[in-house]
Enzyme design. Structure first.
Site, PDB file in Angstrom:
ATOM      1  N   ARG A  14       0.828  -1.207   0.000  1.00 22.56           N
ATOM      2  CA  ARG A  14       0.000   0.000   0.000  1.00 22.56           C
ATOM      3  C   ARG A  14       0.865   1.260   0.000  1.00 22.56           C
ATOM      4  O   ARG A  14       1.009   1.928  -1.014  1.00 22.56           O
ATOM      5  CB  ARG A  14      -0.955  -0.016   1.199  1.00 22.56           C
ATOM      6  CG  ARG A  14      -2.112   0.995   1.093  1.00 22.56           C
ATOM      7  CD  ARG A  14      -1.747   2.428   1.462  1.00 22.56           C
ATOM      8  NE  ARG A  14      -1.279   2.561   2.831  1.00 22.56           N
ATOM      9  CZ  ARG A  14      -0.819   3.708   3.330  1.00 22.56           C
ATOM     10  NH1 ARG A  14      -0.751   4.797   2.588  1.00 22.56           N
ATOM     11  NH2 ARG A  14      -0.376   3.769   4.579  1.00 22.56           N
ATOM     12  N   ASP A  15       1.464   1.584   1.119  1.00 17.97           N
ATOM     13  CA  ASP A  15       2.260   2.799   1.220  1.00 17.97           C
ATOM     14  C   ASP A  15       3.463   2.743   0.288  1.00 17.97           C
ATOM     15  O   ASP A  15       3.942   3.773  -0.181  1.00 17.97           O
ATOM     16  CB  ASP A  15       2.713   2.998   2.668  1.00 17.97           C
ATOM     17  CG  ASP A  15       3.219   4.399   2.940  1.00 17.97           C
ATOM     18  OD1 ASP A  15       2.804   5.332   2.225  1.00 17.97           O
ATOM     19  OD2 ASP A  15       4.028   4.575   3.862  1.00 17.97           O
ATOM     20  N   HIS A 206       6.223   4.672  12.502  1.00 18.99           N
ATOM     21  CA  HIS A 206       6.278   4.559  11.040  1.00 18.99           C
ATOM     22  C   HIS A 206       7.316   5.574  10.551  1.00 18.99           C
ATOM     23  O   HIS A 206       7.027   6.765  10.454  1.00 18.99           O
ATOM     24  CB  HIS A 206       4.881   4.866  10.477  1.00 18.99           C
ATOM     25  CG  HIS A 206       4.771   4.788   8.984  1.00 18.99           C
ATOM     26  ND1 HIS A 206       3.999   3.844   8.352  1.00 18.99           N
ATOM     27  CD2 HIS A 206       5.304   5.545   7.997  1.00 18.99           C
ATOM     28  CE1 HIS A 206       4.064   4.028   7.040  1.00 18.99           C
ATOM     29  NE2 HIS A 206       4.844   5.059   6.800  1.00 18.99           N
ATOM     30  N   HIS A 208      10.161   6.993   7.752  1.00 19.36           N
ATOM     31  CA  HIS A 208      10.695   7.027   6.393  1.00 19.36           C
ATOM     32  C   HIS A 208      12.196   7.267   6.476  1.00 19.36           C
ATOM     33  O   HIS A 208      12.697   7.770   7.480  1.00 19.36           O
ATOM     34  CB  HIS A 208      10.013   8.116   5.568  1.00 19.36           C
ATOM     35  CG  HIS A 208       8.639   7.760   5.110  1.00 19.36           C
ATOM     36  ND1 HIS A 208       8.052   8.300   3.997  1.00 19.36           N
ATOM     37  CD2 HIS A 208       7.722   6.894   5.621  1.00 19.36           C
ATOM     38  CE1 HIS A 208       6.837   7.795   3.828  1.00 19.36           C
ATOM     39  NE2 HIS A 208       6.616   6.952   4.805  1.00 19.36           N
ATOM     40  N   CYS A 239       5.238   9.553  -0.162  1.00 17.98           N
ATOM     41  CA  CYS A 239       3.881  10.070   0.044  1.00 17.98           C
ATOM     42  C   CYS A 239       3.557  11.025  -1.093  1.00 17.98           C
ATOM     43  O   CYS A 239       4.305  11.986  -1.325  1.00 17.98           O
ATOM     44  CB  CYS A 239       3.769  10.803   1.383  1.00 17.98           C
ATOM     45  SG  CYS A 239       2.165  11.597   1.631  1.00 17.98           S
ATOM     46  N   ASN A 248      10.005   4.270   2.606  1.00 20.34           N
ATOM     47  CA  ASN A 248       9.828   3.850   3.976  1.00 20.34           C
ATOM     48  C   ASN A 248      11.091   3.184   4.510  1.00 20.34           C
ATOM     49  O   ASN A 248      11.980   2.786   3.752  1.00 20.34           O
ATOM     50  CB  ASN A 248       8.687   2.829   4.055  1.00 20.34           C
ATOM     51  CG  ASN A 248       7.325   3.437   3.849  1.00 20.34           C
ATOM     52  OD1 ASN A 248       6.783   4.047   4.752  1.00 20.34           O
ATOM     53  ND2 ASN A 248       6.765   3.276   2.660  1.00 20.34           N
TER      54      ASN A 248
END
Length: 303
Positions: A14-15, A206, A208, A239, A248
């Site tokens: 997803r991300d 989370h 990056h 993003c 990430n």
């Protein structure tokens, strides 16, 4: 106290993929998720039920969920922005979702065209319907370490929004470094503020790796007892609404470090490497993970 075991939440499908230039075919996304399942990752964020107009890479969310092989014991999750997205997720057989709020007003308006207050009011409805339908809900909190539009973010503001998310009934709040600006000297201040409002078992991180500090930030977090970290195979990600955001934290790099520290995850690093190599072959650039790059060089030398 440093935890003896850590939960790794794999966000690559997803991300990781949402901001890629190359449109990855549905069949390849399904294969990617299945390879991640083979690595025994406990949580895999498969897709997002968002508008294809804004995030075209996620347009096939329902088809991906329909095609993956679900392994017992693995949680397969999806991001949803609103009630319409929730309804689509439920129809696809999703049993755990995530909502996403921001620590800053400007990012909230740029990202979802809502103020923080309005977004939390909308998520209250999403959480209510999700819980009534038997779904668990996770909450992401963006720009917790810095905002691309407002700059520095006060830790107390992060703690306040994190607490408001927890009050909605989310089981976990992922404190997120959306633009990869966090550093180990900053992490303690944010965690001190957040943990004064939300218990550590409800907190995930989370990171990056825009500035190469993601692993160092994990190390700074472990003594606080944080035991859940998001990561993406190969360091996929970014993003679409955060200029300058890079990939990430790489699952491969995180696993190599945690294995070296003797912290249990239940995740098989060789299988993560396999999944990273697979998805890298479908993109137009190499993956930023140092471990993935080292493995790619090793495999090439053995040919």
């Amino acid at each position: 106290m440093t935890p003896k075991s850590v939960t790794v939440v794999e966000v690559g499908p997803r991300d990781g993929l949402q901001n890629e230039r190359v449109v990855v075919p549905t069949a390849d996304k399904i294969e990617f998720v299945n390879r991640l399942s083979a690595a025994h990752l406990p949580v895999i964020e498969v897709s997002a039920f968002v508008s294809p107009k804004w995030v075209p890479q996620m347009a096939d969310a329902a088809d991906v969920f329909a095609g993956i092989t679900r392994v017992p014991g693995i949680r397969y999750t999806a991001l949803v922005p609103n009630l319409a997205g929730l309804d689509r997720a439920i129809a696809a057989g999703v049993t755990e979702i995530a909502v996403f709020a921001s620590s800053t007003e400007t990012f909230s308006r740029k990202n979802i065209n809502q103020s923080i207050d309005d977004s939390l009011a909308a998520y209250a409805q999403v959480c209510g319907r999700a819980h009534a339908s038997g779904l668990r809900v996770r909450g992401y909190l963006s720009t917790a370490f810095g905002c691309p539009f407002e700059g520095a973010v006060a830790p107390d503001r992060v703690a306040d929004v994190a607490a408001r998310l927890a009050d909605l009934g989310v089981f976990e709040v992922a404190i997120s470094d959306t633009i990869g600006i966090a550093h180990p000297g900053q992490v303690p201040g944010v965690l001190d503020a957040v943990l004064a409002r939300v218990p550590v078992h409800q907190i995930a991180l989370h990171f990056h790796d825009t500035r190469g500090t993601a692993l160092a930030n994990v190390l700074a977090s472990l003594p606080y007892g944080v035991a859940t970290f998001d990561a993406a195979a190969g360091g996929l990600g970014g993003c679409p609404y955060a200029p300058g955001a890079a990939g990430n934290l790489a699952t491969d790099d995180l696993m190599y470090m945690l294995d070296g520290l003797g912290i249990e995850t239940g995740v098989a690093l060789p299988a993560i490497s396999d999944a990273s190599a697979f998805i890298a072959s479908k993109l137009d650039h190499r993956l930023p993970s140092r471990y993935a790059q080292a493995e790619a060089a090793r495999r090439k030398s053995e040919v």
